[in-house]
Write an enzyme that holds these catalytic residues in place. Structure first.
Site, PDB file in Angstrom:
ATOM      1  N   CYS A 186       0.832  -1.189   0.000  1.00  0.00           N
ATOM      2  CA  CYS A 186       0.000   0.000   0.000  1.00  0.00           C
ATOM      3  C   CYS A 186       0.872   1.245   0.000  1.00  0.00           C
ATOM      4  O   CYS A 186       2.096   1.177  -0.106  1.00  0.00           O
ATOM      5  CB  CYS A 186      -0.899   0.016   1.241  1.00  0.00           C
ATOM      6  SG  CYS A 186      -1.847  -1.493   1.482  1.00  0.00           S
ATOM      7  N   ARG A 205      -4.703   1.405  -1.001  1.00  0.00           N
ATOM      8  CA  ARG A 205      -4.619  -0.025  -0.743  1.00  0.00           C
ATOM      9  C   ARG A 205      -4.391  -0.855  -1.999  1.00  0.00           C
ATOM     10  O   ARG A 205      -5.076  -0.678  -3.007  1.00  0.00           O
ATOM     11  CB  ARG A 205      -5.892  -0.511  -0.051  1.00  0.00           C
ATOM     12  CG  ARG A 205      -5.761  -1.965   0.428  1.00  0.00           C
ATOM     13  CD  ARG A 205      -7.032  -2.464   1.064  1.00  0.00           C
ATOM     14  NE  ARG A 205      -6.810  -3.778   1.668  1.00  0.00           N
ATOM     15  CZ  ARG A 205      -7.766  -4.643   1.955  1.00  0.00           C
ATOM     16  NH1 ARG A 205      -9.026  -4.345   1.706  1.00  0.00           N
ATOM     17  NH2 ARG A 205      -7.480  -5.823   2.502  1.00  0.00           N
ATOM     18  N   ALA A 233      -4.858  -4.629  -2.247  1.00  0.00           N
ATOM     19  CA  ALA A 233      -5.429  -5.658  -1.386  1.00  0.00           C
ATOM     20  C   ALA A 233      -4.725  -6.998  -1.597  1.00  0.00           C
ATOM     21  O   ALA A 233      -4.682  -7.509  -2.720  1.00  0.00           O
ATOM     22  CB  ALA A 233      -6.916  -5.794  -1.665  1.00  0.00           C
ATOM     23  N   ILE A 234      -4.174  -7.550  -0.515  1.00  0.00           N
ATOM     24  CA  ILE A 234      -3.436  -8.815  -0.565  1.00  0.00           C
ATOM     25  C   ILE A 234      -4.036  -9.829   0.411  1.00  0.00           C
ATOM     26  O   ILE A 234      -4.270 -10.978   0.065  1.00  0.00           O
ATOM     27  CB  ILE A 234      -1.950  -8.595  -0.215  1.00  0.00           C
ATOM     28  CG1 ILE A 234      -1.313  -7.545  -1.140  1.00  0.00           C
ATOM     29  CG2 ILE A 234      -1.189  -9.913  -0.261  1.00  0.00           C
ATOM     30  CD1 ILE A 234      -1.165  -7.975  -2.571  1.00  0.00           C
ATOM     31  N   ASN A 284       1.795   0.068   5.602  1.00  0.00           N
ATOM     32  CA  ASN A 284       2.235  -0.434   4.300  1.00  0.00           C
ATOM     33  C   ASN A 284       3.138  -1.633   4.538  1.00  0.00           C
ATOM     34  O   ASN A 284       4.157  -1.509   5.213  1.00  0.00           O
ATOM     35  CB  ASN A 284       3.004   0.669   3.554  1.00  0.00           C
ATOM     36  CG  ASN A 284       3.759   0.151   2.337  1.00  0.00           C
ATOM     37  OD1 ASN A 284       3.350  -0.814   1.711  1.00  0.00           O
ATOM     38  ND2 ASN A 284       4.868   0.788   2.016  1.00  0.00           N
ATOM     39  N   GLY A 285       2.776  -2.806   4.002  1.00  0.00           N
ATOM     40  CA  GLY A 285       3.647  -3.951   4.154  1.00  0.00           C
ATOM     41  C   GLY A 285       2.886  -5.233   4.430  1.00  0.00           C
ATOM     42  O   GLY A 285       1.682  -5.338   4.176  1.00  0.00           O
ATOM     43  N   SER A 292      11.049 -12.878  -4.563  1.00  0.00           N
ATOM     44  CA  SER A 292      12.310 -12.586  -5.245  1.00  0.00           C
ATOM     45  C   SER A 292      13.477 -13.183  -4.467  1.00  0.00           C
ATOM     46  O   SER A 292      13.339 -13.551  -3.300  1.00  0.00           O
ATOM     47  CB  SER A 292      12.512 -11.073  -5.386  1.00  0.00           C
ATOM     48  OG  SER A 292      12.996 -10.508  -4.173  1.00  0.00           O
ATOM     49  N   GLY A 293      14.621 -13.247  -5.120  1.00  0.00           N
ATOM     50  CA  GLY A 293      15.834 -13.761  -4.483  1.00  0.00           C
ATOM     51  C   GLY A 293      16.738 -12.689  -3.932  1.00  0.00           C
ATOM     52  O   GLY A 293      17.904 -12.964  -3.619  1.00  0.00           O
TER      53      GLY A 293
END
Length: 641
Positions: free
Chosen positions: A2, A50, A52-53, A75-76, A360-361
């Site tokens: 967000c 937002r 949305a996750i 955010n996070g 991600s790596g």
């Protein structure tokens, strides 16, 4: 994922300007396209955009406690929010949603600032406690999520996820910080806590800022987490333990109520994440891009994806790096010189067509010593300890100064950088390996006004200070520790956050789980660098899960080959660097800029890196109000009509 923004007037009893707050939120809409929310009361206003996750229906923000006394904009992602929820419910707290946001809200009421120590995730948030009269701004331990703040002309404080959110405030000074320009030219990014604008600061990773009602002073941010500064004893079964730790970190980051995938190159780090996701029963869609004329890892990635069972997506991207340089200022809000931002944006765009979250790596090179510069630093340090400092400075330093700069020669003949590093002390030698534009070259390009403004400023000083905090007998840890506080948050994580958020994609790097980071950094150097190769323990950990060819494959870069492109289009480069944006800024010497282009065009020198950084800066300056450069501009500025 967000965006957050807010206004705080510690001595006011009036509502802040909500129209202004909406303008700040609008500037951040790319970070949160799924909705917006606002909260306003006497002296305080929060905004939230937002993406949305988790808990799509119930996670709207800003989120307030039942009595409205505590309000949060966040955010996070908090990966351990379910465990925190169980602990808090046992203490009598009652939850209304499934959102991880609510765990922070109740955690503050239960533990105060101690909630920061309990959060496992990536985050930047603002929390207002009306009863205590306190506003808490906090950022995660590694700096995955950004948070910026500024003092307002009326004495208030504003904050926002990105610089652009603060630049939406009329009257906030846009003045360019000359030392930030120097840092940018030296490193390719502006390190925390500064930004390119003198009035705007970035909250450093692992820090919080506590503002209080009635107090107009902005205190210094305080650190709540510290990375290891000494090496611990090697675990008995280090590779096995790492495999268990990384598996747990990957599984925690599979939390999502929306489609989730992963970036996949032919390298070890991203391959490890993909393999462990599949091992957890979640083979992920994977995403790879290739560039004409650059290292193309699409074939290797496709073979691994087929083996793991996920659907693979790949594209060839043919971008114009000179045009891309002009876009960096708009994406990052300030000059950002890492050219790998271009392919990173491309792979984020590809992923966003199919998923909302990607693993991600990132972090493997910093934590397990994957960068070539770590090996060179170890070798240089061994030489330093064998040869007295007096001889290194006078004899080897003299040879280094006399040795020609053979940019176009075979690698074994390009010894000037190595000799220079050995002649310096450990910290200055390492700084030389991460410096993108040497002091003499930078100063030679600067105008007299800019040289005067940065007199006494040394971008290397922060590296000396950071490396000095570590055990002097552990040169590898010193270098990693310095990168953890500079290059990782300033370059790598900034690049990933801004490019992914530009297309509304959330990116999660399991290798940056903070407990895994602390464990990995504290490992003895022999478990990281072994036989001239980095990531030794990570290779051991992944041997049961990845094919041998992935383990043997050398590290490749993730960027276009700039040198030839800039040479072929030297005329365009010259026009940009000698155009109005650069010359009217008053920051540079025109003759020196022209000579740099000429030398690169001739083929005798490789100035691709400094030229790219200057092109990025030119793109940024083309969008800057001339008033922000009033102290440097050599030409009279036209008055606005």
């Amino acid at each position: 994922m967000c965006a957050i923004a807010g206004l705080f007037h510690p001595t006011s009893t009036r509502l802040p300007d909500t129209g202004l707050l909406r303008g700040m939120a609008h500037a951040l809409r790319h970070r949160g396209p799924d909705g917006e929310g606002f909260w306003a009361e006497a002296g305080l206003a929060f905004a939230h955009r937002r993406l949305a996750i988790v808990d799509l229906a119930g996670g709207a923000q800003p989120m307030a406690s039942d009595d409205g006394a505590v309000v949060l904009t966040f955010n996070g992602e908090i990966y351990n929010h379910l465990a925190l929820r169980r602990e808090l419910e046992a203490l009598g707290h009652r939850f209304q949603t499934r959102s991880d946001t609510e765990a922070i809200l109740h955690g503050w009421r239960a533990w105060g600032l101690g909630v920061l120590d309990r959060l496992n995730g990536m985050f930047a948030f603002a929390l207002w406690d009306r009863d205590r009269g306190q506003l808490l701004l906090a950022r995660d331990r590694l700096g995955e999520k950004p948070l910026h703040y500024a003092r307002l002309p009326d004495g208030g404080v504003a904050f926002a996820s990105e610089i652009g959110g603060l630049l939406a405030i009329p009257g906030l000074s846009r003045a360019i910080d000359p030392t930030a320009v120097d840092d940018y030219l030296a490193l390719g990014y502006v390190p925390d806590p500064n930004t390119i604008h003198a009035a705007i600061k970035r909250l450093p990773a692992a820090h919080f800022l506590l503002l209080r009602r009635g107090e107009t002073r902005i205190p210094a941010p305080l650190r709540y987490w510290q990375a290891p500064r000494a090496v611990a004893a090697a675990p008995a079964q280090a590779a096995e333990e790492l495999a268990e730790r990384l598996q747990a970190a990957v599984e925690a980051r599979l939390m999502s109520d929306v489609p989730l995938g992963c970036f996949l190159s032919g390298g070890l780090d991203s391959s490890a994440i993909a393999a462990l996701s599949a091992r957890a029963g979640h083979p992920l869609d994977s995403f790879t891009i290739g560039f004409p004329g650059a290292a193309d890892e699409r074939a290797e990635a496709a073979m691994l994806a087929a083996r793991l069972g996920g659907t693979h997506h790949a594209e060839m991207v043919d971008s114009d790096p000179i045009a891309a340089a002009r876009q960096q200022g708009a994406i990052f809000g300030e000059p950002f010189g890492d050219p790998s931002a271009v392919p990173t944006l491309a792979v984020c765009r590809l992923a966003r067509k199919h998923v909302t979250v990607a693993l991600s790596g990132d972090g493997g090179d910093e934590i397990f010593a994957g960068y070539r510069r770590y090996r060179w630093h170890q070798m240089a340090e061994a030489v330093r300890r064998f040869i007295p400092a007096r001889i290194r400075g006078s004899v080897i330093g003299g040879v280094a100064r006399a040795y020609p700069k053979l940019d176009r020669a075979p690698r074994w003949l390009r010894a000037k950088t190595t000799l220079t590093e050995i002649s310096l002390d450990s910290a200055m030698g390492y700084y030389g390996t991460v410096c993108r534009m040497a002091d003499r070259q930078r100063r030679g390009l600067m105008s007299r006004a800019l040289r005067t403004a940065v007199d006494g400023h040394d971008p290397a000083a922060r590296f000396a200070a950071l490396m000095g905090e570590c055990d002097p007998d552990e040169p590898l840890l010193q270098a990693q520790y310095a990168d953890l506080h500079t290059y990782l948050p300033g370059d790598i994580l900034t690049k990933v956050d801004r490019t992914s958020m530009a297309v509304s994609l959330e990116v999660r790097p399991p290798l940056l789980d903070h407990d895994l980071v602390a464990w990995g950094l504290a490992l003895p150097a022999s478990l990281k660098l072994h036989g001239g190769q980095g990531k030794h323990v990570l290779r051991g950990a992944m041997t049961p899960f990845l094919p041998a060819e992935v383990m043997r494959r050398p590290k490749r870069g993730f960027a276009n080959p700039l040198g030839q492109v800039l040479r072929t289009h030297a005329g365009v480069v010259r026009d940009r660097l000698l155009g109005d944006a650069m010359l009217d800024s008053g920051l540079f010497d025109a003759a020196a800029l022209g000579l740099l282009v000429d030398q690169h065009e001739s083929g005798r020198f490789d100035h691709a890196q400094p030229l790219w950084h200057l092109l990025v800066l030119e793109g940024f300056l083309s969008g800057v109000d001339r008033a922000a450069l009033a102290g440097f501009a050599p030409r009279p500025m036209a008055l606005a009509g």
